[in-house]
Motif scaffolding. Structure first.
Motif, PDB file in Angstrom:
ATOM      1  N   GLY A  11      17.061  13.910  61.032  1.00 47.59           N
ATOM      2  CA  GLY A  11      18.037  15.224  60.780  1.00 47.59           C
ATOM      3  C   GLY A  11      17.637  15.903  59.425  1.00 47.59           C
ATOM      4  O   GLY A  11      18.469  17.120  59.073  1.00 47.59           O
ATOM      5  N   ASN A  12      17.146  15.727  59.023  1.00 44.18           N
ATOM      6  CA  ASN A  12      16.804  16.709  57.736  1.00 44.18           C
ATOM      7  C   ASN A  12      14.721  17.238  57.848  1.00 44.18           C
ATOM      8  O   ASN A  12      14.015  15.697  58.441  1.00 44.18           O
ATOM      9  CB  ASN A  12      16.797  16.236  56.313  1.00 44.18           C
ATOM     10  N   ASP A  14      13.380  16.300  54.777  1.00 50.59           N
ATOM     11  CA  ASP A  14      12.510  15.054  54.085  1.00 50.59           C
ATOM     12  C   ASP A  14      12.007  14.087  54.804  1.00 50.59           C
ATOM     13  O   ASP A  14      11.042  13.470  54.447  1.00 50.59           O
ATOM     14  CB  ASP A  14      13.705  14.890  52.781  1.00 50.59           C
ATOM     15  N   ILE A  42      12.919  26.409  62.428  1.00 46.26           N
ATOM     16  CA  ILE A  42      11.919  27.159  61.311  1.00 46.26           C
ATOM     17  C   ILE A  42      10.375  26.327  61.378  1.00 46.26           C
ATOM     18  O   ILE A  42      10.080  25.664  61.036  1.00 46.26           O
ATOM     19  CB  ILE A  42      12.608  27.479  60.574  1.00 46.26           C
ATOM     20  N   ASP A 141      19.709  22.274  64.948  1.00 49.37           N
ATOM     21  CA  ASP A 141      19.519  22.056  63.383  1.00 49.37           C
ATOM     22  C   ASP A 141      18.499  20.645  63.478  1.00 49.37           C
ATOM     23  O   ASP A 141      18.455  20.021  62.607  1.00 49.37           O
ATOM     24  CB  ASP A 141      20.235  21.657  62.977  1.00 49.37           C
ATOM     25  N   GLN A 142      17.812  20.429  64.214  1.00 51.09           N
ATOM     26  CA  GLN A 142      17.336  18.835  64.088  1.00 51.09           C
ATOM     27  C   GLN A 142      15.010  19.141  64.328  1.00 51.09           C
ATOM     28  O   GLN A 142      14.706  19.959  64.692  1.00 51.09           O
ATOM     29  CB  GLN A 142      17.000  17.815  65.217  1.00 51.09           C
TER      30      GLN A 142
ATOM     31  N   TRP B  16      23.687  25.320  60.044  1.00 52.81           N
ATOM     32  CA  TRP B  16      22.360  25.472  60.781  1.00 52.81           C
ATOM     33  C   TRP B  16      22.854  25.998  62.566  1.00 52.81           C
ATOM     34  O   TRP B  16      22.810  26.803  63.199  1.00 52.81           O
ATOM     35  CB  TRP B  16      21.066  25.333  61.134  1.00 52.81           C
ATOM     36  N   GLU B 438      15.675  30.240  58.180  1.00 55.02           N
ATOM     37  CA  GLU B 438      15.124  30.146  56.814  1.00 55.02           C
ATOM     38  C   GLU B 438      15.482  30.328  55.982  1.00 55.02           C
ATOM     39  O   GLU B 438      15.143  30.363  53.961  1.00 55.02           O
ATOM     40  CB  GLU B 438      13.344  30.922  57.536  1.00 55.02           C
ATOM     41  N   LEU B 441      17.554  28.191  54.184  1.00 54.49           N
ATOM     42  CA  LEU B 441      16.691  26.882  53.353  1.00 54.49           C
ATOM     43  C   LEU B 441      16.358  27.453  51.675  1.00 54.49           C
ATOM     44  O   LEU B 441      16.138  27.010  51.303  1.00 54.49           O
ATOM     45  CB  LEU B 441      15.854  26.744  53.859  1.00 54.49           C
ATOM     46  N   GLU B 445      17.133  26.400  47.950  1.00 55.35           N
ATOM     47  CA  GLU B 445      15.844  25.361  47.257  1.00 55.35           C
ATOM     48  C   GLU B 445      16.351  26.318  46.036  1.00 55.35           C
ATOM     49  O   GLU B 445      16.202  25.827  44.960  1.00 55.35           O
ATOM     50  CB  GLU B 445      14.329  25.765  48.181  1.00 55.35           C
ATOM     51  N   GLY B 467      16.215  16.578  46.919  1.00 57.05           N
ATOM     52  CA  GLY B 467      16.483  16.648  48.607  1.00 57.05           C
ATOM     53  C   GLY B 467      17.415  17.376  49.162  1.00 57.05           C
ATOM     54  O   GLY B 467      17.280  17.499  49.950  1.00 57.05           O
ATOM     55  N   VAL B 468      17.924  18.018  48.091  1.00 66.16           N
ATOM     56  CA  VAL B 468      18.958  19.305  48.516  1.00 66.16           C
ATOM     57  C   VAL B 468      18.240  20.321  49.352  1.00 66.16           C
ATOM     58  O   VAL B 468      18.154  20.778  50.343  1.00 66.16           O
ATOM     59  CB  VAL B 468      19.387  19.859  47.324  1.00 66.16           C
ATOM     60  N   ASN B 470      15.086  20.007  51.073  1.00 67.20           N
ATOM     61  CA  ASN B 470      15.079  19.898  52.372  1.00 67.20           C
ATOM     62  C   ASN B 470      15.944  19.634  53.729  1.00 67.20           C
ATOM     63  O   ASN B 470      15.269  19.476  53.924  1.00 67.20           O
ATOM     64  CB  ASN B 470      13.761  19.212  52.142  1.00 67.20           C
ATOM     65  N   LYS B 471      16.600  19.220  53.251  1.00 68.20           N
ATOM     66  CA  LYS B 471      17.328  18.259  53.767  1.00 68.20           C
ATOM     67  C   LYS B 471      17.959  19.249  54.572  1.00 68.20           C
ATOM     68  O   LYS B 471      19.415  20.813  54.381  1.00 68.20           O
ATOM     69  CB  LYS B 471      18.946  18.075  52.761  1.00 68.20           C
ATOM     70  N   SER B 472      17.888  20.138  55.866  1.00 69.42           N
ATOM     71  CA  SER B 472      17.896  20.799  56.926  1.00 69.42           C
ATOM     72  C   SER B 472      19.301  20.319  57.196  1.00 69.42           C
ATOM     73  O   SER B 472      20.016  19.258  57.156  1.00 69.42           O
ATOM     74  CB  SER B 472      17.413  21.106  57.809  1.00 69.42           C
ATOM     75  N   PRO B 473      21.075  21.294  57.550  1.00 67.30           N
ATOM     76  CA  PRO B 473      22.115  21.315  57.394  1.00 67.30           C
ATOM     77  C   PRO B 473      22.834  20.863  59.091  1.00 67.30           C
ATOM     78  O   PRO B 473      22.904  20.822  59.365  1.00 67.30           O
ATOM     79  CB  PRO B 473      22.913  21.835  57.404  1.00 67.30           C
ATOM     80  N   GLY B 474      21.325  19.668  59.145  1.00 60.01           N
ATOM     81  CA  GLY B 474      21.746  19.176  60.334  1.00 60.01           C
ATOM     82  C   GLY B 474      22.582  18.301  60.766  1.00 60.01           C
ATOM     83  O   GLY B 474      23.670  18.389  60.531  1.00 60.01           O
ATOM     84  N   VAL B 475      22.227  16.832  60.956  1.00 62.44           N
ATOM     85  CA  VAL B 475      23.671  15.772  61.400  1.00 62.44           C
ATOM     86  C   VAL B 475      24.431  15.994  60.448  1.00 62.44           C
ATOM     87  O   VAL B 475      25.468  15.757  60.443  1.00 62.44           O
ATOM     88  CB  VAL B 475      22.172  14.645  62.022  1.00 62.44           C
ATOM     89  N   GLU B 476      23.219  15.256  58.960  1.00 62.32           N
ATOM     90  CA  GLU B 476      23.865  15.336  58.219  1.00 62.32           C
ATOM     91  C   GLU B 476      25.728  16.296  57.617  1.00 62.32           C
ATOM     92  O   GLU B 476      25.665  16.002  57.311  1.00 62.32           O
ATOM     93  CB  GLU B 476      23.068  14.955  57.255  1.00 62.32           C
ATOM     94  N   SER B 478      26.310  18.668  59.423  1.00 65.53           N
ATOM     95  CA  SER B 478      26.900  19.285  60.423  1.00 65.53           C
ATOM     96  C   SER B 478      28.238  18.032  60.807  1.00 65.53           C
ATOM     97  O   SER B 478      28.566  17.634  59.453  1.00 65.53           O
ATOM     98  CB  SER B 478      26.463  19.789  61.723  1.00 65.53           C
TER      99      SER B 478
END
Lengths: 175, 478
Positions: A11-12, A14, A42, A141-142, B16, B438, B441, B445, B467-468, B470-476, B478
């Protein structure tokens, strides 16, 4: 031993980077960071630090293209000019250097760009049929880590993935 | 805090998945204004086709092109479109190398502008020749009839330079679009799915692809900048290497390049406002980005004004009687109204860009950008026409005005360009989705770095602990 492909979706960045860190530290014997293929929507700015330096041969091909452009461009023009003697030259040079420099410069850029694009298409292995493990979530987004390894490593890799909160694991045995 | 929001290039809280959704869905459902623009472009193009068919049948006399006015609106408009093509190079290549990441949501359409401007410009030498069927004579091919282009002529250099620029900029546009085409492929249905699957070339987004993609894009950007400069320098050589009064000026190449960047920037502002409206891209084409583009335009406008003055001064203090005559004729002769309109649009109007209030006001910016481009078009006309009306021989002193045929074809070129552009923005993503991600992100940062020192003093402040960045706004997210 059968070859398998395994893909873990995260999911991210990290979590994915932490998992790669474990593979770098040989948490799974026989698996190194060089076996990792990292897929992302990206290019993360820290990806080179995480995966380590990986080479790109594109600049060398560009240089060759530029050299070819200069040589071919000039010879093409000069041979054309020296073959065309019907028109009276009026005392001017048959192969005029100033104008040929301009045109050779254009040819250099053209061939450099074309060779760069060809090198890009070859080195990125585009035009290949997509691997079945590809997930459309990667362009959404993954991020994903993919391995192509012997079957015996699969469970250990899954273990590392789960430790780092993998969202989904896909695997495939190659026939 | 709310005041800071309007100065942000992009909102860092954008998810994203939301970026993909916004761009892809808006491409399929533009506002009505989009279709009205398509209709207007088609109407303009039809006028040009009628005029061209008439000119083809009747001859060049129908365009009022006759000695000494062999070049007129056609060549002026040709230079205008070549100049317009520099927009993509500026926003995409130069700003990419300078790491100006605010360009990311808007560079794609600027690159498309480059390609379509060149396709439009390329039509004018053919139309201007009259004998369309002989156009291929300019190409260097061997023939037993002894027809061979004169390699010493800048007109032949034009053919080389423009075809190189067109191929390179089209490749640059396409290569930069591949990751976005993959996004489109993964979300589209029907004919779009087939199209994007073919064009994305099997892009997966793996680290090898990204690494080589970045290298390729950077190398191409590095080549495109000198290429763009050479193209407009060569176009200026069409004039500067002649012996005509008013044209044989040493400062022409930088003057042309500055003018090209200027008109390109102005056109970017116009299209920025239109696209923002058509596709509801307020989140991506933000006022902050518009403001930065406006500042850039203002800086280039001042360079152009300076080079204009330099040109006048070198002619004025030079000892060429004929050159001075042409200059005076521009100031006071039959072309004077158009000349002063050019000065007003090109050198006075840009001062509107110096005021923040106007830079942030869309209707004002729309009017200003159109006036700037009008000035830039007039500039090219004022280079061509006055010199031809007042060359060395008194027998050649003649003022000639373009006929309806020329005006229709010039208007039609805007229709042709507009049509190509509008079809492009409807079919392909003109906002770079992966680069917006990008940007988000990167901004996150930066925001994290700004929060961190505060956090050090206030550990219980409630902000995310780690960890803010590098956290992509993916599963967590969205």
């Amino acid at each position: 031993m059968k070859k398998c492909r395994i893909l873990g979706l995260f999911g991210n960045f990290d979590d994915a980077f932490a998992a790669i860190g474990d593979f770098r530290n040989h948490k799974v014997d026989g698996i190194t960071v060089d076996d990792v293929t990292f897929l992302s929507p990206i290019e993360h700015p820290d990806i080179d630090d995480v995966l380590g330096p990986r080479k790109s041969h594109i600049p060398k091909v560009t240089l060759c293209g530029a050299a070819f452009g200069i040589t071919f461009g000039f010879l093409f023009l000069a041979s054309a000019q020296s073959n065309f003697l019907i028109q009276p030259q009026g005392g001017k040079a048959i192969v005029p250097l100033p104008s040929n420099i301009v045109l050779t410069y254009e040819m250099m850029i053209l061939f450099s760009v074309i060779s760069t694009v060809i090198a890009f298409l070859i080195t990125t292995r585009l035009f290949r049929k997509r691997k079945s493990l590809y997930s459309e979530k990667i362009t959404l987004d993954q991020v994903a880590i993919e391995f192509e390894v012997d079957e015996k490593y699969i469970e250990s890799i899954k273990g590392v993935f789960k430790e780092h909160h993998v969202v989904e694991v896909r695997e495939e045995v190659q026939t | 805090m709310q005041n800071n929001e309007i100065y942000k290039d992009i909102n860092e809280d954008l998810k994203w998945a939301q970026i993909n959704k916004d761009i892809l869905s808006s491409m399929e459902n533009p506002r009505k204004g989009y279709w009205i623009s398509v209709a207007a472009c088609l109407a303009l193009l039809s006028l040009a086709i009628i005029a061209e068919v008439y000119q083809y049948n009747v001859g060049m006399g129908a365009a009022n092109l006759n000695w000494p006015h062999m070049w007129d609106l056609y060549i002026a408009t040709f230079i205008f479109w070549i100049g317009m093509s520099h927009a993509g190079t500026l926003l995409s290549a130069i700003l990419h190398i300078m790491n100006a990441d605010w360009r990311k949501p808007i560079y794609r359409f600027a690159e498309a502008m480059t390609t379509f401007s060149l396709l439009t410009a390329g039509l004018f030498p053919m139309i201007h020749l009259g004998r369309l069927w002989n156009m291929y004579w300019v190409l260097p091919y061997l023939t037993d009839r002894g027809i061979w282009p004169n390699f010493r002529s800048p007109l032949v250099w034009d053919a080389f330079a423009i075809s190189t620029y067109l191929s390179s900029s089209a490749l640059f546009l396409f290569i930069g679009m591949i990751p976005d085409l993959a996004i489109c492929r993964d979300n589209a249905k029907g004919w779009r799915k087939k199209l994007y699957t073919a064009l994305s070339l099997g892009w997966r987004g793996d680290d090898r692809q990204w690494r080589n993609f970045r290298r390729t894009y950077l190398i191409m950007a590095c080549f495109l900048i000198p290429l763009a400069v050479s193209v407009h320098s060569i176009v200026s050589s069409d004039f500067a290497m002649s012996i005509m009064p008013g044209w044989s000026v040493t400062s022409f190449p930088p003057y042309f390049v500055a003018g090209a960047l200027y008109s390109g920037c102005a056109a970017i502002i116009t299209l920025f406002i239109l696209l923002r409206y058509y596709f509801r891209w307020e989140e991506y084409m933000t006022i902050a980005i518009l403001e930065k583009t406006a500042k850039l335009t203002f800086a280039i406008a001042m360079v152009w004004t300076y080079l204009n003055l330099i040109e006048f001064c070198s002619v004025w203090y030079g000892h060429s009687f004929a050159d001075k005559e042409v200059l005076l004729a521009k100031f006071t002769g039959p072309y004077a109204p158009w000349f002063w309109l050019m000065i007003f649009c090109g050198s006075v109007v840009p001062f509107a860009l110096a005021f923040e209030k106007w830079r942030r006001h869309l209707p004002t910016m729309m009017v200003v950008s159109i006036l700037l481009n009008l000035g830039m078009w007039l500039e090219r006309w004022m280079i061509v026409a006055p010199t031809l009306s007042l060359s060395y021989h008194p027998i050649a002193h003649d003022v000639m005005w373009a006929s309806w045929v020329q005006w229709f074809i010039v208007a039609g070129s805007f229709g042709w360009f507009g049509l190509l552009f509008l079809v492009f923005v409807k079919v392909f993503p003109s906002v770079s989705m992966y680069e917006c991600k990008e940007m988000v992100l990167h901004r996150r940062e930066l925001a994290h770095k700004e929060i961190s020192p505060v956090m050090a003093n206030n550990p219980g402040g409630g902000a995310p602990a780690s960890g803010v960045a590098n956290k992509s706004p993916g599963v967590e997210g969205s």
